[in-house]
Design a protein around this motif. Structure first.
Motif, mmCIF file in Angstrom:
data_model
loop_
_atom_site.group_PDB
_atom_site.id
_atom_site.type_symbol
_atom_site.label_atom_id
_atom_site.label_comp_id
_atom_site.label_asym_id
_atom_site.label_seq_id
_atom_site.Cartn_x
_atom_site.Cartn_y
_atom_site.Cartn_z
ATOM 1 N N UNK A 1 11.793 -34.584 -9.412
ATOM 2 C CA UNK A 1 10.786 -33.545 -9.571
ATOM 3 C C UNK A 1 11.427 -32.196 -9.255
ATOM 4 N N UNK A 2 11.048 -31.163 -9.999
ATOM 5 C CA UNK A 2 11.759 -29.897 -9.880
ATOM 6 C C UNK A 2 11.456 -29.129 -8.601
ATOM 7 N N UNK A 3 10.238 -29.211 -8.071
ATOM 8 C CA UNK A 3 9.881 -28.413 -6.890
ATOM 9 C C UNK A 3 10.688 -28.837 -5.660
ATOM 10 N N UNK A 4 10.860 -30.137 -5.358
ATOM 11 C CA UNK A 4 11.702 -30.511 -4.207
ATOM 12 C C UNK A 4 13.157 -30.036 -4.350
ATOM 13 N N UNK A 5 13.694 -30.056 -5.563
ATOM 14 C CA UNK A 5 15.063 -29.556 -5.787
ATOM 15 C C UNK A 5 15.126 -28.067 -5.450
ATOM 16 N N UNK A 6 14.132 -27.318 -5.923
ATOM 17 C CA UNK A 6 14.080 -25.884 -5.642
ATOM 18 C C UNK A 6 13.944 -25.627 -4.146
ATOM 19 N N UNK A 7 13.091 -26.395 -3.499
ATOM 20 C CA UNK A 7 12.817 -26.202 -2.073
ATOM 21 C C UNK A 7 14.075 -26.442 -1.241
ATOM 22 N N UNK A 8 14.811 -27.501 -1.593
ATOM 23 C CA UNK A 8 16.031 -27.837 -0.871
ATOM 24 C C UNK A 8 17.056 -26.708 -0.999
ATOM 25 N N UNK A 9 17.183 -26.146 -2.168
ATOM 26 C CA UNK A 9 18.121 -25.038 -2.384
ATOM 27 C C UNK A 9 17.675 -23.784 -1.641
ATOM 28 N N UNK A 10 16.397 -23.448 -1.758
ATOM 29 C CA UNK A 10 15.909 -22.155 -1.286
ATOM 30 C C UNK A 10 15.986 -22.012 0.237
ATOM 31 N N UNK A 11 15.676 -23.074 0.978
ATOM 32 C CA UNK A 11 15.651 -22.968 2.444
ATOM 33 C C UNK A 11 17.011 -22.537 2.994
ATOM 34 N N UNK A 12 18.083 -23.195 2.536
ATOM 35 C CA UNK A 12 19.410 -22.841 3.015
ATOM 36 C C UNK A 12 19.858 -21.478 2.509
ATOM 37 N N UNK A 13 19.548 -21.182 1.264
ATOM 38 C CA UNK A 13 20.001 -19.934 0.653
ATOM 39 C C UNK A 13 19.331 -18.729 1.310
ATOM 40 N N UNK A 14 18.026 -18.806 1.529
ATOM 41 C CA UNK A 14 17.282 -17.703 2.143
ATOM 42 C C UNK A 14 17.779 -17.428 3.561
ATOM 43 N N UNK A 15 18.068 -18.495 4.304
ATOM 44 C CA UNK A 15 18.583 -18.346 5.670
ATOM 45 C C UNK A 15 19.922 -17.611 5.645
ATOM 46 N N UNK A 16 20.776 -17.971 4.686
ATOM 47 C CA UNK A 16 22.088 -17.351 4.567
ATOM 48 C C UNK A 16 21.969 -15.862 4.231
ATOM 49 N N UNK A 17 21.058 -15.518 3.327
ATOM 50 C CA UNK A 17 20.848 -14.111 2.949
ATOM 51 C C UNK A 17 20.451 -13.297 4.174
ATOM 52 N N UNK A 18 19.533 -13.820 4.968
ATOM 53 C CA UNK A 18 19.043 -13.120 6.163
ATOM 54 C C UNK A 18 20.165 -12.906 7.165
ATOM 55 N N UNK A 19 20.992 -13.935 7.350
ATOM 56 C CA UNK A 19 22.082 -13.851 8.331
ATOM 57 C C UNK A 19 23.120 -12.791 7.944
ATOM 58 N N UNK A 20 23.329 -12.582 6.648
ATOM 59 C CA UNK A 20 24.402 -11.698 6.201
ATOM 60 C C UNK A 20 23.971 -10.238 6.063
ATOM 61 N N UNK A 21 22.711 -9.937 6.317
ATOM 62 C CA UNK A 21 22.231 -8.553 6.211
ATOM 63 C C UNK A 21 22.967 -7.619 7.172
#
Length: 771
Positions: free
Chosen positions: A549-569
């Motif tokens: 299902x596409x939503x769980x794939x998106x969710x798995x990607x987004x959680x780690x990616x968003x955290x990384x973006x915040x850390x690198x600000x």
């Protein structure tokens, strides 16, 4: 009124299909995508199961309006967008638009799919419509959402940390990493010397060479003769020794044909053999797929060109084998069809490889109806497809060991005894195979041979080559980065963003590309990791096949990616764009550093802005000091604008004369007086046309009263009026195709008369022939 409506993507395809379907069908084109995500943050909402906000694409709104009007009148609606995920998504978007206008209450919109635009294929598809495949739509939506979230979150970070206008992409960034890592390997490479030893001999009139492979019973490896002294010692040991044939090894060898084209292999061969870019190859293939009028009506010449399958339809194989049977000797036709296995584990078996829609439509038969690019690409596809079902090529190979004292030399030869598929399609062979194809005389074991020459050859190891478009596509496919249909756009984006340049058709990263890649690999290593990118592509394929299902794939990607973006600000721009050097500034003695500006990297003082010392990356301190010599005074002349002193200065494009009162007075002039052609300017009729150089070094001719008169022409002018339109001057133009001509510079006139023909041609063009 037509009772059925068929909707396709391309207007040229619509014209072709209209002829097949007749008066009962109206065929309209969507002109590609009809909706896209709204171009602002929040178009994909991770908090609401990645709900997406779409809007009509403005340039296609009139085409959508035409479709809406036609749907009101139609009894049946068929969606025949391209047979891939993007095409499926376009059909889904059209249905969403039509449902929003409540036009499908009492009628259905059904999906039809065909992989070739021929009458039989189209009519069969119309007879077997289906529902829209939601799994394919979900996979495409997930891909679009991923690309959006990466772009809208990572690109602004690049703007803050490096420079505005940059971008990062889910597949673009790993592709850039490939190019940058290869460049780093080249920079770090140190050439290593090694030698080889060779023997030249002959029998009768046949000369041949052999290479030293064994010495004193030991097999020689690449670096066993490391220098000239070692090879000289070997030659001294062998001097005066006789040569004897120690062993003869004969084998039979076969070479099988390559599989028919996929998108990836078509792009690679088009780059290598035809000199096309990947983008140009795909545009040309699209034209061949959509249809060409070949004298008997418009017909699609090849099957769908976005595919990763090497399968061929049973009826296509039957036709190809029938063609071979009728056009070639019996030995060229294998007893059973040649089968190929897909390398891509996610290849869509329902799709076919790229092939001609009919092998009986030979390249020569359709050549009069095709452009040069269309013909070359069609001929390559036709030949590769025909060859793939032909018998293997057969060779007789011979290996001869020649003993000279304690040394053994090896000579290899290869003779083609049966061409097989090579009679149609010649494939590239590597250097080793080229060496093996040398012609050898008939020899016998124990036979004594003359030693014509014993000599050594010096070699140096070579760095890995930079990527070409062909080798980059191959690497992208091997790593699983992107999909074949996206390779051309990946390469275009890297060039458009000026992350890479092409030098002799090979990719070289720019300073901007280097810094962007360094930032991403240091701070977002997971997201430019080749395995991670490939794994994500596999998950998208699993969504398309209904396994995820596409939503769980998106969710798995987004959680780690968003955290990384915040850390690198919190990273500072200096951390990303500067690098300390172990060298003091010659002006103020503060440390120098590598910095990044609008024109790329340069060396500057860490004390900036108090100290303004800079120099080019490739300059030494000594050469920079010499270049920064004091301006010299122009004797006997004053500035014609303000009366100040004139100085000879040095700028980015060389030396020039400028006013000492700069920046108050901005008078400049070239150091060398420009050549006056003596031709009166045809526009202002007061100035003369003089020879100048553009900023890139190209000659052009412009009015000496510039900037009052801005007339200019690229070609050398002559003071002759045009006999066709009366323009006061003509110009001299030389091209490879037409030779040297007198040409009217007024484009709308078109007057041209040949002065000298191209090389190898003697006849001149007729008087007044248009260019």
């Amino acid at each position: 009124m037509p009772s059925s409506l068929l909707i396709v993507e391309s207007p040229s395809k619509a014209k072709t299909l209209k002829k097949y379907l007749g008066a009962d069908f109206e065929v309209l084109a969507s002109y590609g995508h009809v909706r896209d995500l709204v171009p602002k943050n929040g178009a994909v909402d991770p908090d609401k199961d990645f709900a997406m906000k779409y809007q009509l694409i403005a340039r296609n709104s009139k085409h959508v309006d035409a479709i809406v009007s036609a749907v009101r009148e139609a009894d049946h609606v068929y969606l025949a967008t391209d047979p891939d995920r993007e095409g499926e998504a376009i059909s889904w978007h059209l249905v969403q638009i039509l449902n929003g206008k409540k036009l499908l209450k009492d009628k259905t919109a059904q999906r039809v799919v065909f992989h070739e635009i021929t009458k039989n294929a189209v009519l069969e598809a119309i007879q077997n419509p289906r529902d829209i495949a939601q799994d394919l739509v979900d996979a495409q939506q997930a891909r679009r959402a991923l690309d959006y979230l990466v772009g809208f979150n990572l690109s602004p970070l690049l703007w803050k940390k490096i420079r505005r206008g940059l971008s990062a992409g889910r597949v673009q960034s790993p592709a850039l990493r490939l190019i940058c890592e290869r460049e780093n390997e080249i920079r770090a490479f140190t050439a290593q010397e090694y030698w080889s030893v060779h023997l030249d001999s002959h029998k009768s009139r046949t000369k041949f060479s052999a290479k030293l492979t064994q010495l004193a019973g030991k097999k020689l490896e690449q670096f066993d003769i490391p220098n000239e002294a070692e090879q000289a010692a070997i030659l001294a040991r062998l001097a005066g020794q006789s040569a004897t044939v120690a062993a003869i090894e004969k084998k039979k060898k076969t070479r099988n044909p390559a599989a028919p084209f996929t998108t990836s292999t078509l792009q690679q061969e088009a780059v290598r053999k035809l000199g096309m870019t990947t983008d140009r190859a795909m545009r040309t293939a699209q034209q061949l797929y959509e249809g060409i009028d070949v004298g008997q009506g418009t017909v699609g010449l090849i099957t769908y060109m976005r595919t990763d399958s090497v399968a061929l339809a049973a009826e296509a194989i039957t036709e190809i084998r029938h063609y071979i049977e009728n056009k070639f000797e019996p030995a060229f036709l294998p007893k059973s069809p040649v089968a190929f296995k897909n390398k891509s584990k996610n290849a869509q078996e329902a799709h076919e490889a790229i092939r001609p829609t009919s092998v009986y439509r030979s390249p020569e038969a359709v050549k009069p109806f095709l452009t040069s690019d269309q013909f070359k690409l069609y001929e390559m596809i036709w030949k590769r497809t025909l060859a793939c079902q032909m018998a293997p090529a057969k060779f007789d190979t011979t290996g001869i060991d020649i003993a000279v004292g304690e040394a053994v030399f090896r000579a290899s030869g290869q003779v083609l005894v049966f061409a097989g598929f090579l009679a149609v399609y010649e494939e590239d062979v590597d250097d080793a195979e080229d060496e093996d194809s040398a012609k050898l005389p008939v020899l016998e074991e124990g036979e004594t041979l003359p030693v014509d020459k014993l000599y050594g050859e010096q070699h140096f190891t070579q760095p890995p080559p930079r990527f070409t478009e062909a080798s980059l596509v191959k690497a992208l496919e091997e790593y699983g980065i992107g999909r074949p249909s996206t390779y051309a756009s990946i390469i275009s984006t890297l060039k458009d963003r000026e992350y890479v340049t092409l030098d002799k058709k090979r990719f070289e990263p720019t300073d901007t590309g280097d810094i962007v890649n360094k930032f991403l690999t240091e701070h977002f290593a997971q997201y430019v990791d080749y395995n991670f990118t490939a794994k994500l592509e596999n998950q998208l394929d699993e969504i398309a096949s209904g396994q995820r299902q596409w939503v769980p794939v998106m969710d798995s990607f987004w959680k780690g990616f968003k955290k990384q973006i915040t850390e690198k600000e919190g990273i500072s721009r200096a951390e990303v764009t500067t690098e300390n050097l172990d060298e003091a500034c010659p002006k103020c003695q503060k440390p120098l550093m590598i910095r990044f500006g609008r024109r790329g990297r340069f060396i500057g003082c860490s004390g900036y802005p108090e100290c303004d010392y800079t120099r080019d990356m490739n300059e030494t301190a000594e050469s920079a000091a010499a270049a920064a010599e004091e301006p010299t005074l122009v004797e006997g002349r004053d500035c014609p604008e303000c009366g100040g002193q004139l100085l000879i200065k040095k700028g980015k494009y060389g030396k020039f004369i400028g006013c000492a009162n700069y920046p108050k007075c901005k008078h400049i002039e070239p150091l060398e007086k420009p050549k006056d052609t003596g031709v009166t300017c045809p526009e202002c009729k007061t100035g003369h046309l003089i020879e100048r150089k553009s900023r890139y070094g190209k000659l052009f001719y412009s009015c000496n009263t510039y900037p009052k008169c801005k007339y200019a022409t690229w070609n050398p002018p002559i003071a002759e009026p045009c006999p066709q339109c009366g323009w006061p001057i003509l110009t001299i133009k030389t091209t490879k195709r037409r030779g040297t001509e007198k040409v009217c510079p007024q484009k709308e006139c078109g007057y041209a008369v040949q002065i000298a023909p191209p090389e190898g041609k003697e006849e001149a063009a007729p008087e007044g022939a248009a260019d």
